[in-house]
Scaffold this motif. Structure first.
Motif, mmCIF file in Angstrom:
data_model
loop_
_atom_site.group_PDB
_atom_site.id
_atom_site.type_symbol
_atom_site.label_atom_id
_atom_site.label_comp_id
_atom_site.label_asym_id
_atom_site.label_seq_id
_atom_site.Cartn_x
_atom_site.Cartn_y
_atom_site.Cartn_z
ATOM 1 N N LEU A 55 -17.950 -3.618 -17.324
ATOM 2 C CA LEU A 55 -18.183 -2.731 -16.184
ATOM 3 C C LEU A 55 -17.325 -3.137 -14.998
ATOM 4 O O LEU A 55 -16.773 -2.281 -14.298
ATOM 5 C CB LEU A 55 -19.667 -2.737 -15.798
ATOM 6 C CG LEU A 55 -20.590 -2.026 -16.777
ATOM 7 C CD1 LEU A 55 -22.049 -2.329 -16.455
ATOM 8 C CD2 LEU A 55 -20.335 -0.530 -16.779
ATOM 9 N N ALA A 56 -17.191 -4.432 -14.766
ATOM 10 C CA ALA A 56 -16.359 -4.921 -13.663
ATOM 11 C C ALA A 56 -14.901 -4.493 -13.851
ATOM 12 O O ALA A 56 -14.219 -4.144 -12.879
ATOM 13 C CB ALA A 56 -16.465 -6.436 -13.554
ATOM 14 N N ARG A 57 -14.421 -4.510 -15.082
ATOM 15 C CA ARG A 57 -13.040 -4.073 -15.362
ATOM 16 C C ARG A 57 -12.903 -2.551 -15.240
ATOM 17 O O ARG A 57 -11.899 -2.056 -14.733
ATOM 18 C CB ARG A 57 -12.604 -4.509 -16.755
ATOM 19 C CG ARG A 57 -12.147 -5.942 -16.837
ATOM 20 C CD ARG A 57 -11.460 -6.246 -18.158
ATOM 21 N NE ARG A 57 -12.315 -6.005 -19.311
ATOM 22 C CZ ARG A 57 -13.190 -6.876 -19.824
ATOM 23 N NH1 ARG A 57 -13.323 -8.062 -19.277
ATOM 24 N NH2 ARG A 57 -13.912 -6.569 -20.879
ATOM 25 N N THR A 58 -13.891 -1.823 -15.726
ATOM 26 C CA THR A 58 -13.833 -0.361 -15.713
ATOM 27 C C THR A 58 -13.866 0.190 -14.298
ATOM 28 O O THR A 58 -13.115 1.096 -13.948
ATOM 29 C CB THR A 58 -15.007 0.241 -16.527
ATOM 30 O OG1 THR A 58 -14.915 -0.239 -17.870
ATOM 31 C CG2 THR A 58 -14.982 1.748 -16.526
ATOM 32 N N VAL A 59 -14.729 -0.367 -13.468
ATOM 33 C CA VAL A 59 -14.900 0.116 -12.096
ATOM 34 C C VAL A 59 -14.097 -0.804 -11.168
ATOM 35 O O VAL A 59 -14.642 -1.724 -10.553
ATOM 36 C CB VAL A 59 -16.397 0.172 -11.706
ATOM 37 C CG1 VAL A 59 -16.558 0.720 -10.298
ATOM 38 C CG2 VAL A 59 -17.181 1.017 -12.702
ATOM 39 N N ALA A 60 -12.830 -0.534 -11.083
ATOM 40 C CA ALA A 60 -11.928 -1.371 -10.299
ATOM 41 C C ALA A 60 -12.337 -1.387 -8.833
ATOM 42 O O ALA A 60 -12.725 -0.368 -8.270
ATOM 43 C CB ALA A 60 -10.501 -0.849 -10.432
ATOM 44 N N GLY A 61 -12.283 -2.587 -8.238
ATOM 45 C CA GLY A 61 -12.538 -2.723 -6.813
ATOM 46 C C GLY A 61 -13.959 -3.091 -6.450
ATOM 47 O O GLY A 61 -14.223 -3.427 -5.299
ATOM 48 N N VAL A 62 -14.889 -3.016 -7.397
ATOM 49 C CA VAL A 62 -16.270 -3.371 -7.076
ATOM 50 C C VAL A 62 -16.377 -4.895 -7.040
ATOM 51 O O VAL A 62 -15.900 -5.584 -7.936
ATOM 52 C CB VAL A 62 -17.287 -2.749 -8.062
ATOM 53 C CG1 VAL A 62 -17.127 -3.287 -9.469
ATOM 54 C CG2 VAL A 62 -18.713 -2.938 -7.586
#
Length: 133
Positions: A55-62
């Protein structure tokens, strides 16, 4: 107090939530659902369970803090579930619940609309800024 049928009780409960009223608890839910991280994480979970790092990789910038906080809030609201698999290291997967899946058509439509119309919005902003400036 007069006796109510189930249908009457459900109708009364539906009427009790009016997001235009300042004290309505549905405002808190709307606030949560309109958060960019909420929208992006729920849409990211469309294809099935994902680990925290995915999820951290998929949602860049979080940030790690916002990812953790948003996932916790979504779990609390019943929109996702968190599955722990005992291993070394411990595996944690996040998955949409039925309630979370019921939101997908709306969230996907908003995300798609934003992607399709961003050029129009940028043009409108530039026009506004030139006129105001």
């Amino acid at each position: 107090m007069p006796t109510q049928t189930s249908a009457q009780r459900r109708q009364r409960e539906r009427e009790a939530y009016d997001a235009f009223l300042a004290e309505c608890p549905s405002r808190q839910l709307l606030d949560r659902l309109t958060d960019k991280w909420t929208t992006l994480l729920l849409v990211a979970l469309t294809d099935g369970p994902q680990r925290y790092s995915e999820l951290a990789r998929t949602v860049a910038g979080v940030s790690q803090k916002m990812l953790t906080q948003t996932l916790r809030n979504l779990e609390r609201d019943g929109l996702i579930t968190r599955h722990l698999t005992p291993s070394v290291p411990v595996r944690v997967d996040y998955e949409l619940t039925e309630l979370g899946r019921s939101l997908l058509p709306v969230l996907r439509a908003v995300k798609d609309w934003a992607e399709v119309h961003m050029g129009d919005v940028r043009s409108a902003r530039a026009h506004f800024d030139r006129a105001a400036g």
